[in-house]
Structures are given as structure tokens and as C-alpha cells.
Motif scaffolding. Sequence first.
Motif, mmCIF file in Angstrom:
data_model
loop_
_atom_site.group_PDB
_atom_site.id
_atom_site.type_symbol
_atom_site.label_atom_id
_atom_site.label_comp_id
_atom_site.label_asym_id
_atom_site.label_seq_id
_atom_site.Cartn_x
_atom_site.Cartn_y
_atom_site.Cartn_z
ATOM 1 N N THR A 150 0.829 -1.210 0.000
ATOM 2 C CA THR A 150 0.000 0.000 0.000
ATOM 3 C C THR A 150 0.861 1.256 0.000
ATOM 4 N N VAL A 151 1.915 1.258 0.810
ATOM 5 C CA VAL A 151 2.809 2.427 0.838
ATOM 6 C C VAL A 151 3.443 2.633 -0.537
ATOM 7 N N ALA A 152 3.864 1.547 -1.175
ATOM 8 C CA ALA A 152 4.459 1.664 -2.516
ATOM 9 C C ALA A 152 3.444 2.193 -3.518
ATOM 10 N N GLU A 153 2.211 1.708 -3.450
ATOM 11 C CA GLU A 153 1.156 2.173 -4.363
ATOM 12 C C GLU A 153 0.823 3.639 -4.114
ATOM 13 N N LEU A 154 0.771 4.047 -2.837
ATOM 14 C CA LEU A 154 0.500 5.458 -2.517
ATOM 15 C C LEU A 154 1.612 6.359 -3.043
ATOM 16 N N LYS A 155 2.857 5.910 -2.943
ATOM 17 C CA LYS A 155 3.975 6.704 -3.468
ATOM 18 C C LYS A 155 3.839 6.879 -4.976
ATOM 19 N N ARG A 156 3.454 5.790 -5.672
ATOM 20 C CA ARG A 156 3.292 5.878 -7.129
ATOM 21 C C ARG A 156 2.126 6.798 -7.492
ATOM 22 N N THR A 157 1.035 6.670 -6.780
ATOM 23 C CA THR A 157 -0.182 7.415 -7.119
ATOM 24 C C THR A 157 -0.061 8.891 -6.770
ATOM 25 N N LEU A 158 0.493 9.183 -5.596
ATOM 26 C CA LEU A 158 0.475 10.553 -5.079
ATOM 27 C C LEU A 158 1.717 11.353 -5.465
ATOM 28 N N GLY A 159 2.832 10.677 -5.668
ATOM 29 C CA GLY A 159 4.060 11.395 -6.029
ATOM 30 C C GLY A 159 4.407 12.445 -5.000
ATOM 31 N N ASP A 160 4.574 13.685 -5.465
ATOM 32 C CA ASP A 160 4.894 14.801 -4.567
ATOM 33 C C ASP A 160 3.662 15.647 -4.240
ATOM 34 N N ASP A 161 2.464 15.127 -4.546
ATOM 35 C CA ASP A 161 1.231 15.885 -4.281
ATOM 36 C C ASP A 161 0.991 16.016 -2.774
ATOM 37 N N ARG A 162 0.287 17.073 -2.432
ATOM 38 C CA ARG A 162 -0.120 17.266 -1.037
ATOM 39 C C ARG A 162 -1.508 16.671 -0.823
ATOM 40 N N VAL A 163 -1.688 16.071 0.353
ATOM 41 C CA VAL A 163 -2.916 15.331 0.666
ATOM 42 C C VAL A 163 -3.497 15.844 1.973
ATOM 43 N N SER A 216 -8.879 22.998 2.741
ATOM 44 C CA SER A 216 -7.992 22.628 1.636
ATOM 45 C C SER A 216 -7.409 23.871 0.969
ATOM 46 N N LYS A 217 -8.165 24.950 0.997
ATOM 47 C CA LYS A 217 -7.663 26.199 0.404
ATOM 48 C C LYS A 217 -6.525 26.797 1.220
ATOM 49 N N GLU A 218 -6.418 26.351 2.492
ATOM 50 C CA GLU A 218 -5.326 26.826 3.347
ATOM 51 C C GLU A 218 -4.037 26.038 3.101
ATOM 52 N N VAL A 219 -4.164 24.897 2.413
ATOM 53 C CA VAL A 219 -2.987 24.063 2.116
ATOM 54 C C VAL A 219 -2.651 24.254 0.643
ATOM 55 N N GLU A 220 -1.637 25.013 0.393
ATOM 56 C CA GLU A 220 -1.279 25.345 -0.989
ATOM 57 C C GLU A 220 -0.908 24.082 -1.764
ATOM 58 N N GLY A 221 -1.542 23.901 -2.910
ATOM 59 C CA GLY A 221 -1.221 22.775 -3.776
ATOM 60 C C GLY A 221 -1.872 21.462 -3.392
ATOM 61 N N ALA A 222 -2.824 21.481 -2.456
ATOM 62 C CA ALA A 222 -3.498 20.233 -2.065
ATOM 63 C C ALA A 222 -4.290 19.684 -3.253
ATOM 64 N N LYS A 223 -4.114 18.405 -3.542
ATOM 65 C CA LYS A 223 -4.784 17.790 -4.694
ATOM 66 C C LYS A 223 -5.641 16.580 -4.320
ATOM 67 N N TRP A 224 -5.465 16.070 -3.094
ATOM 68 C CA TRP A 224 -6.156 14.841 -2.704
ATOM 69 C C TRP A 224 -6.828 15.002 -1.344
ATOM 70 N N LEU A 225 -7.963 14.329 -1.192
ATOM 71 C CA LEU A 225 -8.594 14.163 0.117
ATOM 72 C C LEU A 225 -8.525 12.679 0.470
ATOM 73 N N ALA A 226 -7.852 12.357 1.565
ATOM 74 C CA ALA A 226 -7.743 10.964 2.016
ATOM 75 C C ALA A 226 -8.799 10.692 3.071
#
Length: 401
Positions: free
Chosen positions: A94-107, A199-209
Motif C-alpha cells: 500500500t505504501v508503494a502504491e500510494l507513493k506511485r499514485t500521489l508522487g509529490d502531491d499534497r494530501v 484545503s484552500k489553506e494548504v497550498e497545492g493540495a490535490k487529494w482528500l484521504a
Amino acid sequence: HIDDAFLKGIEMNSQVWMSHSDTITELPEGAICLASTADVKNAAYRFQNEETYAIQFHPEVYHSTQGTQLISNFLIDIAGFTGDWTPDAFVEETVAELKRTLGDDRVILGLSGGVDSSVAALLLHQAIGSNLHCIFVNNGLLRKNEFEEVLEQYKGFGLNVKGVDATDRFLDALAGISDPEKKRKAIGKIFVDVFDDESKEVEGAKWLAQGTIYPDVIESVSATGGPSATIKSHHNVGGLPDYMKLKVVEPLKKLFKDEVRRVGRSLNMPEDLIGRHPFPGPGLAIRILGDITAEKVSLLQEADAIFIGALKRHGLYDRVWQAGVILLPVQSVGVMGDERTYERCVALRAVESTDGMTADWVDLPYPFLQEVSNEIINRVKGVNRVVYDISSKPPATIEWE
């Protein structure tokens, strides 16, 4: 047909859990019956010359005493799976899949203080580190002192956690609403609004977990797109509105609660958090039957704190899967001192389960129930009657709404 590979190791008269209104009276062409009950003629069958099986009971719940054996027969012996799933392997994959999916995105992750969202947070933290931004929302419907206690607990996790007190927003949105589905929908909408604002307070947030687990999905929507019924809405199931520019990631959505706890132990999560009772996303709103007011919430928080505290004090907490108090829309006559009272009734609820899909009420000792009842009536102003719910799931659900 006990000699069929599907029924290997299954005893005659083995107990299975049935919860359905339809029954199969006539088998399709080429099918042979494998098992029956006194009431169900075709409880299990297979097609000749192919490995296609059908059952009309629930092997996955603990009420089916040899259900695990049946599932193993099908998955391992017939379908050829290896059965090598382990919590450690799940974490690694799961950690490996999350790294592939999310990259450097903020969550952004919505924490609830429970084991599901906490396990989701630790998995995401391993994958993306400081790019995870956790938000714990006080919806005004938590247990007594829970907002402060949970924030304090998370300090030791190394997570980036922000507490948001949105009590007034939730209570205002719920004012005058009595219908349970409308309450759930209203709470879900405000949660989305709060997370949209944050989410607007977190610059560059792209995902909701989210800490969505499989039973949430099953009860909210058909897991396969088929015709299964919606039992009740879960505020963390069903996606986000179009105006919210976040994608959803749910690392636990295929796990049951017992599996989530095994993953939590693999992540070295504190045992008191792993063993914490499930608590509904809408909180006390669905334990207050009828409309919601701040006065009712406060009353229920006090009664609930007495019940949960007593379970812990008497060493009964870990015997119970989930427990709580329900405020009923009922008033009854009582006597306090020399005066007549006309006050509220609360119901105590305690169940045992392994996955939440089925549950039995817990046979708590009578002296314990007497102590809790006396303490609630004596200490919680406005309550003069306490009852104990002895209903199992199904036909009842664990929560009353």
C-alpha cells in the motif's frame, strides 16, 4: 454432497447465517444442489462440469461457524489462490502504491480519532511524509472531551494535525431535522464544506484521504454495481461534489475492521487506539433520535461518558465491540425525592462482533447495568429511565439510525 471439494471439512448441520427474503425454488439447468436447510431447499449449489458455485447464506460472518473453512475451500483449493496476505505485506504494497499514485502531491486527511483514519494516516505518512496534512474536525457531536483528548493523543504520532472547531456550523445545519438520512446528508455536506475551506489553506493540495473501510462501502452503495440495497449513507462514501477540486484516496476501502486493526499493529500503533470502539462518523447525531439541540448533545455526552467509563473501570470494555447510549424521543413519569418527574429515557447499547457486518448484544452483568443505570439517573439531569437494548444485527443495526 459433503464429498464435494467446496464443502471439504464442513460438518452436517453446520450453522450458517441467512438474512434474505428471496429463495431459489428451482435450480437452473445443469446445476446440482450441494446443501439445504429445513427451510431453504437450495442453500448451496454448483454447475456440473464447471467450477461455478452459488450460496444463499453469509459465510463471511462469524455466525456461520465454519464459514472461514468454506471460503478457504473455494479460494485456496478451487480458485487456486495462495492465501499469503499478511498485514506487513499490505503495508509494504500500500505504501508503494500510494507513493506511485500521489508522487509529490499534497494530501488532506480527515482524522476522526478512530482506528480507521489513524491507520490511513500512518500509511500515508510513510508514503509522503510532510505532504500529508491532517484535519480533525469537531462537529459538536463527539464524545465528552474527545476533541481535546484526540488532539493530545496525535501529538506522539509525528503527524501534521490541525484541529478545527466547527460545532456551530454543524448544529445550525442540523436544526429542526429529525429524519436520520437527512441528518447524515446534512452532516456529510458540512464536512465537505469544512474540508473545502481547509484545503484552500494548504497550498497545492490535490487529494482528500479518508479512512473508509469495506463495511462503509457495502452499507452505502452496491459494492459491485449490482442491485443490493443502501442500508444507510456514510458521510465518507460516495465521492466529492464537482466544485471541490480534490481527488479521493482511500487506502483501507477493501479491508474489514479486524484487518485494519491487524495493519495498525503492524504499524506499531498504540494498543489503546487499536482497541478503541468504532464510533459513527455522524457522531451523536444518530444517537439522538429526533431533532438535534445543544442541550440534548450535552445530556447524551454525560450519559455516554458514564457508560463507557464504567465499562473500562469494570474491565468490560475489551469484551465489547461497540458501545454507546441512545437518547430516545420518549419521556416517562418518574419519582425523584418526593416529586413527580416527566423526563427522558436513554438506551444502553453494547454489542460484540468481529467485522461489524453482524453483531450480537453483550450479556452484561446485571449488577453492572444496575450501577450504570443508577449513576446516569442520579448524575444526568433530565433522565429518569434507562433501558438496555438486546437486539442483534440483523435484523437490527448496531446504531439506531
